[in-house]
Design a protein around this motif. Sequence first.
Motif, PDB file in Angstrom:
ATOM      1  N   ILE A  46      -4.837  29.266 -47.305  1.00 58.14           N
ATOM      2  CA  ILE A  46      -3.938  28.102 -47.291  1.00 58.14           C
ATOM      3  C   ILE A  46      -4.221  27.284 -46.027  1.00 58.14           C
ATOM      4  O   ILE A  46      -5.196  27.539 -45.317  1.00 58.14           O
ATOM      5  N   ALA A  47      -3.393  26.293 -45.754  1.00 56.89           N
ATOM      6  CA  ALA A  47      -3.598  25.405 -44.594  1.00 56.89           C
ATOM      7  C   ALA A  47      -3.737  26.203 -43.300  1.00 56.89           C
ATOM      8  O   ALA A  47      -3.158  27.283 -43.158  1.00 56.89           O
ATOM      9  N   GLY A  48      -4.500  25.659 -42.365  1.00 59.44           N
ATOM     10  CA  GLY A  48      -4.630  26.268 -41.048  1.00 59.44           C
ATOM     11  C   GLY A  48      -5.443  27.551 -41.058  1.00 59.44           C
ATOM     12  O   GLY A  48      -5.391  28.334 -40.114  1.00 59.44           O
ATOM     13  N   VAL A  84      -4.966  30.186 -42.761  1.00 62.93           N
ATOM     14  CA  VAL A  84      -4.174  31.389 -43.048  1.00 62.93           C
ATOM     15  C   VAL A  84      -4.606  31.954 -44.403  1.00 62.93           C
ATOM     16  O   VAL A  84      -4.804  31.203 -45.357  1.00 62.93           O
ATOM     17  N   ILE A  89       2.412  36.291 -40.849  1.00 60.47           N
ATOM     18  CA  ILE A  89       1.996  34.926 -40.541  1.00 60.47           C
ATOM     19  C   ILE A  89       2.821  34.362 -39.389  1.00 60.47           C
ATOM     20  O   ILE A  89       4.049  34.300 -39.474  1.00 60.47           O
ATOM     21  N   ALA A 149       1.178  27.479 -39.716  1.00 61.42           N
ATOM     22  CA  ALA A 149       0.023  26.589 -39.493  1.00 61.42           C
ATOM     23  C   ALA A 149      -0.063  25.507 -40.563  1.00 61.42           C
ATOM     24  O   ALA A 149       0.335  25.728 -41.711  1.00 61.42           O
ATOM     25  N   GLY A 150      -0.578  24.337 -40.181  1.00 54.96           N
ATOM     26  CA  GLY A 150      -0.815  23.268 -41.144  1.00 54.96           C
ATOM     27  C   GLY A 150       0.462  22.601 -41.612  1.00 54.96           C
ATOM     28  O   GLY A 150       0.474  21.895 -42.612  1.00 54.96           O
ATOM     29  N   VAL A 198       3.003  23.923 -42.982  1.00 55.52           N
ATOM     30  CA  VAL A 198       3.637  24.576 -44.132  1.00 55.52           C
ATOM     31  C   VAL A 198       4.970  25.189 -43.693  1.00 55.52           C
ATOM     32  O   VAL A 198       5.051  25.796 -42.624  1.00 55.52           O
TER      33      VAL A 198
END
Lengths: 69, 69, 69, 69, 69, 69
Positions: free
Chosen positions: E29-31, E33, F9, F30-31, F33
Amino acid sequence: MKISGRNFIQGKVLDIKKGATTAHVHVEIAGGVVLTASITNEAVEDLKLKKGMSVYALIKASDVMIAVD
Amino acid sequence: MKISGRNFIQGKVLDIKKGATTAHVHVEIAGGVVLTASITNEAVEDLKLKKGMSVYALIKASDVMIAVD
Amino acid sequence: MKISGRNFIQGKVLDIKKGATTAHVHVEIAGGVVLTASITNEAVEDLKLKKGMSVYALIKASDVMIAVD
Amino acid sequence: MKISGRNFIQGKVLDIKKGATTAHVHVEIAGGVVLTASITNEAVEDLKLKKGMSVYALIKASDVMIAVD
Amino acid sequence: MKISGRNFIQGKVLDIKKGATTAHVHVEIAGGVVLTASITNEAVEDLKLKKGMSVYALIKASDVMIAVD
Amino acid sequence: MKISGRNFIQGKVLDIKKGATTAHVHVEIAGGVVLTASITNEAVEDLKLKKGMSVYALIKASDVMIAVD
């Protein structure tokens, strides 16, 4: 009755805290271990749960994690 | 570390059965109670779980049910 | 026995597929709806589950989601 | 959209009881079976759930247990 | 479609490991992760999951715990 | 400490909404989310969760579903 859930543990209700829709029940099992169950108020009423009552805690094996120090 | 999951119970690994992707771990806790955890093989390797090891079982309160006779 | 899990649904075992540690059981309930349960092989043996057997599916309310089109 | 969760069952909202943060939704599926879902109030609002609405119940196979008499 | 599950996160399939009945899917997913999902082989086939595919991870809020150091 | 739950996470608490017994916590990872966790009020107090705090979201792999458009 037999249930596929692999963790079926005898205990005694220590206390019940009912919220608006969800109740938290503390159950003392062997060795003084205290479990916390978050169940519906509906279930508390349907099972007529009371402090001191003999109950079982039921937990599906896929809901048990392991942690190590 | 502290975890929101309300059930964090000390025990000892009795045995580990690894399948193709999923492993079943039996953990003996206080009073001779044996818990079954279904976890990934990945986790068994990452935590280096072995028979006899001291571990914790971790269960979220919303995954605990209550049963009465 | 009464269980806090709010969804307790009568049905019949359609088939059982055992893997290395985890089994998938299809259960037909009212109206021809078919449920899939992923349980341990241990549970399949302990409950002596067989095709055609009358069983109940048990699901905790906190494990039910709702979807809309 | 397709979802990995193996149990996706058409139904109709019978009633919704919102608590402080958690709501209980009863959904009638085929054969008059009534399911109970415990979801967030946020989800009730986001999905604009109302009595009589056509919905689906979604349950992951690993959250379904089997019980026998 | 809208789903009551509050965590619906866009990602991409990194790899899929199928076992006898249960598959493990890694989703980035984003970043950067990476999430791990344990789902049925049936679902992998039904959704035609492949490495590189754009997917969503779906997690019910009641299945998310919080940990602090 | 190491935990078998495969999804751990890092994030930051955005806000906490406490109900009568159950709290909803939004965690930004992150990102950008944002995850939603439904946990007990007890856990919020025990972990002394506050807005802006650095935390981890912990999710068992068997609680992650996959969806495709």
